[in-house]
Design a protein around this motif. Structure first.
Motif, PDB file in Angstrom:
ATOM      1  N   ASP A  41       0.886  -0.817   0.327  1.00  0.00           N
ATOM      2  CA  ASP A  41      -0.181   0.141   0.150  1.00  0.00           C
ATOM      3  C   ASP A  41       0.811   1.595  -0.477  1.00  0.00           C
ATOM      4  OD1 ASP A  41      -2.165   1.697   0.330  1.00  0.00           O
ATOM      5  OD2 ASP A  41      -2.501   1.588   1.896  1.00  0.00           O
ATOM      6  N   PRO A  42       1.239   2.024  -1.281  1.00  0.00           N
ATOM      7  CA  PRO A  42       1.600   2.725  -1.188  1.00  0.00           C
ATOM      8  C   PRO A  42       1.799   4.315  -0.196  1.00  0.00           C
ATOM      9  CG  PRO A  42       1.181   2.876  -3.384  1.00  0.00           C
ATOM     10  CD  PRO A  42       0.266   1.340  -2.286  1.00  0.00           C
ATOM     11  N   MET A  43       3.128   4.682   0.269  1.00  0.00           N
ATOM     12  CA  MET A  43       2.851   5.737   1.146  1.00  0.00           C
ATOM     13  C   MET A  43       2.980   7.330   0.457  1.00  0.00           C
ATOM     14  SD  MET A  43       2.828   4.330   4.351  1.00  0.00           S
ATOM     15  CE  MET A  43       3.175   5.282   5.145  1.00  0.00           C
ATOM     16  N   SER A  44       2.938   7.151  -0.888  1.00  0.00           N
ATOM     17  CA  SER A  44       3.429   8.351  -1.893  1.00  0.00           C
ATOM     18  C   SER A  44       3.770   7.663  -3.001  1.00  0.00           C
ATOM     19  CB  SER A  44       4.855   9.047  -1.288  1.00  0.00           C
ATOM     20  OG  SER A  44       6.018   8.015  -1.572  1.00  0.00           O
ATOM     21  N   GLN A  45       3.815   8.942  -3.438  1.00  0.00           N
ATOM     22  CA  GLN A  45       3.427   8.575  -5.007  1.00  0.00           C
ATOM     23  C   GLN A  45       5.140   7.570  -5.716  1.00  0.00           C
ATOM     24  OE1 GLN A  45       1.937  11.527  -7.278  1.00  0.00           O
ATOM     25  NE2 GLN A  45      -0.053  12.118  -6.629  1.00  0.00           N
ATOM     26  N   ALA A  46       5.807   8.119  -4.905  1.00  0.00           N
ATOM     27  CA  ALA A  46       7.159   7.725  -5.582  1.00  0.00           C
ATOM     28  C   ALA A  46       7.098   6.433  -5.213  1.00  0.00           C
ATOM     29  CB  ALA A  46       8.215   8.402  -4.277  1.00  0.00           C
ATOM     30  N   GLU A  47       5.938   5.753  -4.541  1.00  0.00           N
ATOM     31  CA  GLU A  47       6.399   3.728  -4.604  1.00  0.00           C
ATOM     32  C   GLU A  47       4.778   2.974  -5.794  1.00  0.00           C
ATOM     33  OE1 GLU A  47       7.211   3.053  -0.053  1.00  0.00           O
ATOM     34  OE2 GLU A  47       4.793   3.652  -0.913  1.00  0.00           O
ATOM     35  N   PHE A  75      -8.423 -13.258   0.143  1.00  0.00           N
ATOM     36  CA  PHE A  75      -9.564 -14.123   1.710  1.00  0.00           C
ATOM     37  C   PHE A  75      -9.757 -13.023   1.815  1.00  0.00           C
ATOM     38  CE2 PHE A  75      -4.453 -16.141   2.609  1.00  0.00           C
ATOM     39  CZ  PHE A  75      -5.465 -17.079   2.422  1.00  0.00           C
ATOM     40  N   PRO A  76     -10.984 -12.059   2.445  1.00  0.00           N
ATOM     41  CA  PRO A  76     -12.006 -11.304   2.478  1.00  0.00           C
ATOM     42  C   PRO A  76     -10.874  -9.917   3.141  1.00  0.00           C
ATOM     43  CG  PRO A  76     -12.878 -13.317   3.182  1.00  0.00           C
ATOM     44  CD  PRO A  76     -11.719 -13.638   3.008  1.00  0.00           C
ATOM     45  N   GLN A  77     -10.450 -10.355   4.463  1.00  0.00           N
ATOM     46  CA  GLN A  77      -9.180  -8.990   4.822  1.00  0.00           C
ATOM     47  C   GLN A  77      -7.917  -8.442   3.870  1.00  0.00           C
ATOM     48  OE1 GLN A  77     -10.426  -7.324   7.666  1.00  0.00           O
ATOM     49  NE2 GLN A  77      -8.669  -6.010   6.322  1.00  0.00           N
ATOM     50  N   ASN A  78      -7.618  -9.548   3.021  1.00  0.00           N
ATOM     51  CA  ASN A  78      -6.853  -8.948   1.483  1.00  0.00           C
ATOM     52  C   ASN A  78      -7.250  -8.383   0.679  1.00  0.00           C
ATOM     53  OD1 ASN A  78      -4.042  -8.791   0.680  1.00  0.00           O
ATOM     54  ND2 ASN A  78      -5.537 -10.122  -0.614  1.00  0.00           N
ATOM     55  N   VAL A  79      -9.210  -8.970   0.263  1.00  0.00           N
ATOM     56  CA  VAL A  79      -9.530  -7.970  -0.981  1.00  0.00           C
ATOM     57  C   VAL A  79      -9.921  -6.571  -0.006  1.00  0.00           C
ATOM     58  CG1 VAL A  79     -11.350  -7.991  -1.842  1.00  0.00           C
ATOM     59  CG2 VAL A  79     -10.364 -10.038  -1.870  1.00  0.00           C
ATOM     60  N   LYS A  80     -10.470  -7.004   1.208  1.00  0.00           N
ATOM     61  CA  LYS A  80     -10.531  -5.313   1.639  1.00  0.00           C
ATOM     62  C   LYS A  80      -9.721  -4.642   2.139  1.00  0.00           C
ATOM     63  CE  LYS A  80     -13.326  -2.926   5.991  1.00  0.00           C
ATOM     64  NZ  LYS A  80     -13.570  -3.646   7.009  1.00  0.00           N
ATOM     65  N   SER A  81      -8.979  -4.931   2.364  1.00  0.00           N
ATOM     66  CA  SER A  81      -7.412  -3.922   2.655  1.00  0.00           C
ATOM     67  C   SER A  81      -6.640  -3.482   0.806  1.00  0.00           C
ATOM     68  CB  SER A  81      -6.326  -4.513   3.745  1.00  0.00           C
ATOM     69  OG  SER A  81      -5.843  -5.694   2.851  1.00  0.00           O
ATOM     70  N   THR A  82      -6.935  -4.598   0.061  1.00  0.00           N
ATOM     71  CA  THR A  82      -6.516  -3.735  -1.167  1.00  0.00           C
ATOM     72  C   THR A  82      -7.083  -2.988  -1.938  1.00  0.00           C
ATOM     73  OG1 THR A  82      -5.282  -6.299  -1.793  1.00  0.00           O
ATOM     74  CG2 THR A  82      -5.607  -5.078  -3.264  1.00  0.00           C
ATOM     75  N   ASN A  83      -8.881  -3.502  -1.909  1.00  0.00           N
ATOM     76  CA  ASN A  83      -9.385  -2.485  -2.441  1.00  0.00           C
ATOM     77  C   ASN A  83      -9.320  -1.468  -1.852  1.00  0.00           C
ATOM     78  OD1 ASN A  83     -10.397  -4.442  -4.480  1.00  0.00           O
ATOM     79  ND2 ASN A  83     -12.578  -5.118  -3.529  1.00  0.00           N
ATOM     80  N   ALA A  84      -9.106  -0.975  -0.610  1.00  0.00           N
ATOM     81  CA  ALA A  84      -9.074   0.315   0.007  1.00  0.00           C
ATOM     82  C   ALA A  84      -7.821   1.325  -0.149  1.00  0.00           C
ATOM     83  CB  ALA A  84      -9.045   0.550   1.549  1.00  0.00           C
ATOM     84  N   SER A  85      -6.934   0.077  -0.493  1.00  0.00           N
ATOM     85  CA  SER A  85      -6.143   0.962  -0.741  1.00  0.00           C
ATOM     86  C   SER A  85      -6.113   1.648  -2.694  1.00  0.00           C
ATOM     87  CB  SER A  85      -4.698   0.170  -1.168  1.00  0.00           C
ATOM     88  OG  SER A  85      -3.610   0.568  -1.744  1.00  0.00           O
TER      89      SER A  85
END
Length: 159
Positions: A41-47, A75-85
Protein backbone atom coordinates in the motif's frame (compact mmCIF):
# COMPACT_ATOMS: atom_id res chain seq x y z
CA UNK A 1 9.39 6.50 -17.91
CA UNK A 2 7.72 8.96 -20.33
CA UNK A 3 8.63 7.00 -23.48
CA UNK A 4 6.76 3.92 -22.24
CA UNK A 5 3.72 6.06 -21.39
CA UNK A 6 3.77 7.49 -24.94
CA UNK A 7 4.06 4.00 -26.47
CA UNK A 8 1.06 2.83 -24.44
CA UNK A 9 -0.99 5.88 -25.42
CA UNK A 10 -0.18 5.47 -29.12
CA UNK A 11 -1.05 1.78 -28.95
CA UNK A 12 -4.44 2.30 -27.30
CA UNK A 13 -5.37 5.07 -29.76
CA UNK A 14 -4.63 2.84 -32.76
CA UNK A 15 -6.77 0.12 -31.22
CA UNK A 16 -9.64 2.50 -30.44
CA UNK A 17 -9.56 3.86 -33.99
CA UNK A 18 -10.21 0.41 -35.49
CA UNK A 19 -12.49 -1.06 -32.79
CA UNK A 20 -15.07 1.60 -32.11
CA UNK A 21 -18.05 -0.71 -31.55
CA UNK A 22 -16.53 -3.32 -29.25
CA UNK A 23 -16.35 -3.68 -25.46
CA UNK A 24 -12.62 -3.13 -25.17
CA UNK A 25 -10.71 -3.99 -22.02
CA UNK A 26 -7.24 -3.71 -20.50
CA UNK A 27 -5.96 -5.80 -17.61
CA UNK A 28 -3.50 -4.48 -15.03
CA UNK A 29 -1.59 -6.31 -12.33
CA UNK A 30 -0.89 -4.50 -9.04
CA UNK A 31 2.40 -5.63 -7.51
CA UNK A 32 5.44 -4.70 -9.58
CA UNK A 33 3.12 -3.02 -12.10
CA UNK A 34 0.99 -0.24 -10.62
CA UNK A 35 2.89 -0.35 -7.31
CA UNK A 36 6.63 -0.85 -7.12
CA UNK A 37 7.92 -4.27 -6.18
CA UNK A 38 7.47 -5.06 -2.48
CA UNK A 39 4.95 -2.22 -1.86
CA UNK A 40 1.58 -3.42 -0.55
CA UNK A 41 0.00 0.00 0.00
CA UNK A 42 2.04 2.98 -1.24
CA UNK A 43 2.90 5.67 1.28
CA UNK A 44 3.54 8.17 -1.54
CA UNK A 45 3.46 8.51 -5.31
CA UNK A 46 7.17 7.62 -5.34
CA UNK A 47 6.07 4.03 -4.72
CA UNK A 48 4.00 3.90 -7.92
CA UNK A 49 5.41 2.79 -11.23
CA UNK A 50 4.56 6.19 -12.58
CA UNK A 51 4.20 5.47 -16.28
CA UNK A 52 1.79 2.58 -15.62
CA UNK A 53 -0.11 4.58 -12.99
CA UNK A 54 -0.38 7.54 -15.39
CA UNK A 55 -1.55 5.27 -18.20
CA UNK A 56 -4.26 3.80 -15.94
CA UNK A 57 -5.46 7.32 -15.15
CA UNK A 58 -5.38 8.25 -18.83
CA UNK A 59 -7.38 5.14 -19.80
CA UNK A 60 -10.13 6.15 -17.38
CA UNK A 61 -10.95 8.93 -19.88
CA UNK A 62 -11.31 6.46 -22.78
CA UNK A 63 -14.13 4.09 -23.78
CA UNK A 64 -12.35 1.03 -22.40
CA UNK A 65 -12.95 -1.13 -19.31
CA UNK A 66 -10.06 -1.48 -16.86
CA UNK A 67 -9.74 -4.75 -14.97
CA UNK A 68 -7.31 -5.35 -12.15
CA UNK A 69 -6.32 -9.01 -12.02
CA UNK A 70 -3.95 -9.74 -9.15
CA UNK A 71 -2.38 -12.83 -7.65
CA UNK A 72 -3.01 -11.37 -4.21
CA UNK A 73 -4.96 -14.02 -2.30
CA UNK A 74 -8.74 -13.96 -2.24
CA UNK A 75 -9.07 -13.75 1.58
CA UNK A 76 -11.83 -11.35 2.73
CA UNK A 77 -9.49 -9.09 4.75
CA UNK A 78 -6.90 -9.02 1.96
CA UNK A 79 -9.55 -8.16 -0.66
CA UNK A 80 -10.91 -5.42 1.61
CA UNK A 81 -7.50 -3.84 2.33
CA UNK A 82 -6.36 -4.10 -1.30
CA UNK A 83 -9.57 -2.50 -2.58
CA UNK A 84 -9.20 0.25 0.04
CA UNK A 85 -5.63 0.89 -1.14
CA UNK A 86 -6.67 0.99 -4.79
CA UNK A 87 -9.48 3.40 -3.95
CA UNK A 88 -7.18 5.63 -1.87
CA UNK A 89 -4.77 5.86 -4.81
CA UNK A 90 -7.52 6.49 -7.40
CA UNK A 91 -7.01 3.08 -9.04
CA UNK A 92 -10.55 1.75 -9.10
CA UNK A 93 -11.00 -0.54 -12.07
CA UNK A 94 -14.23 -1.76 -13.65
CA UNK A 95 -13.77 -4.86 -11.49
CA UNK A 96 -10.98 -6.35 -9.39
CA UNK A 97 -10.14 -10.06 -9.41
CA UNK A 98 -8.05 -12.00 -6.89
CA UNK A 99 -6.67 -15.54 -7.14
CA UNK A 100 -7.40 -18.33 -4.71
CA UNK A 101 -4.46 -19.32 -2.47
CA UNK A 102 -2.33 -21.93 -4.20
CA UNK A 103 -4.00 -21.37 -7.57
CA UNK A 104 -1.69 -21.55 -10.58
CA UNK A 105 -1.18 -17.91 -11.53
CA UNK A 106 -0.91 -18.44 -15.28
CA UNK A 107 -4.05 -20.59 -15.47
CA UNK A 108 -5.95 -18.52 -12.89
CA UNK A 109 -5.39 -15.17 -14.60
CA UNK A 110 -5.99 -16.68 -18.04
CA UNK A 111 -9.31 -18.14 -16.82
CA UNK A 112 -10.41 -14.74 -15.48
CA UNK A 113 -9.60 -13.10 -18.83
CA UNK A 114 -11.46 -15.91 -20.65
CA UNK A 115 -14.58 -15.49 -18.45
CA UNK A 116 -14.57 -11.77 -19.21
CA UNK A 117 -14.02 -12.47 -22.91
CA UNK A 118 -17.01 -14.84 -22.80
CA UNK A 119 -19.01 -11.92 -21.34
CA UNK A 120 -18.24 -9.88 -24.46
CA UNK A 121 -15.10 -7.99 -23.46
CA UNK A 122 -12.18 -7.92 -25.86
CA UNK A 123 -8.84 -7.53 -24.11
CA UNK A 124 -6.58 -5.38 -26.23
CA UNK A 125 -3.76 -4.98 -23.70
CA UNK A 126 -2.47 -6.64 -20.55
CA UNK A 127 0.14 -4.97 -18.35
CA UNK A 128 2.04 -6.77 -15.61
CA UNK A 129 5.42 -7.83 -14.32
CA UNK A 130 5.13 -11.59 -14.82
CA UNK A 131 4.30 -13.83 -17.76
CA UNK A 132 1.05 -14.83 -15.99
CA UNK A 133 -0.17 -11.23 -16.43
CA UNK A 134 -0.13 -11.45 -20.24
CA UNK A 135 -0.86 -14.16 -22.76
CA UNK A 136 -3.97 -16.00 -23.89
CA UNK A 137 -7.11 -13.80 -23.89
CA UNK A 138 -4.95 -10.81 -22.89
CA UNK A 139 -4.34 -8.95 -26.14
CA UNK A 140 -0.97 -7.26 -26.54
CA UNK A 141 1.22 -7.90 -23.52
CA UNK A 142 3.43 -5.32 -21.84
CA UNK A 143 5.84 -6.55 -19.16
CA UNK A 144 7.27 -4.22 -16.52
CA UNK A 145 10.75 -5.06 -15.23
CA UNK A 146 11.99 -3.65 -11.93
CA UNK A 147 15.24 -5.30 -10.78
CA UNK A 148 15.24 -6.01 -7.05
CA UNK A 149 18.87 -4.89 -6.83
CA UNK A 150 18.03 -1.46 -8.30
CA UNK A 151 14.33 -0.64 -7.79
CA UNK A 152 14.81 2.84 -9.27
CA UNK A 153 15.56 1.33 -12.71
CA UNK A 154 12.42 0.26 -14.55
CA UNK A 155 12.31 -1.17 -18.05
CA UNK A 156 9.50 -2.48 -20.24
CA UNK A 157 9.08 -5.25 -22.78
CA UNK A 158 6.36 -5.77 -25.38
CA UNK A 159 5.42 -9.46 -25.66
Amino acid sequence: HPNFLNILKQHIHLILEYNQHKKLAISFDIDGTLYKYGVYDPMSQAEYIKSVYDFFQYCKTLPVSLFIITARPNFPQNVKSTNASLSKHNLQGTEHYFLHPGENQIIGKQNIRKRLTDQGYEFVMSIGDNICDVGKFGGQGFLVHQPKQDPSYISFEIV
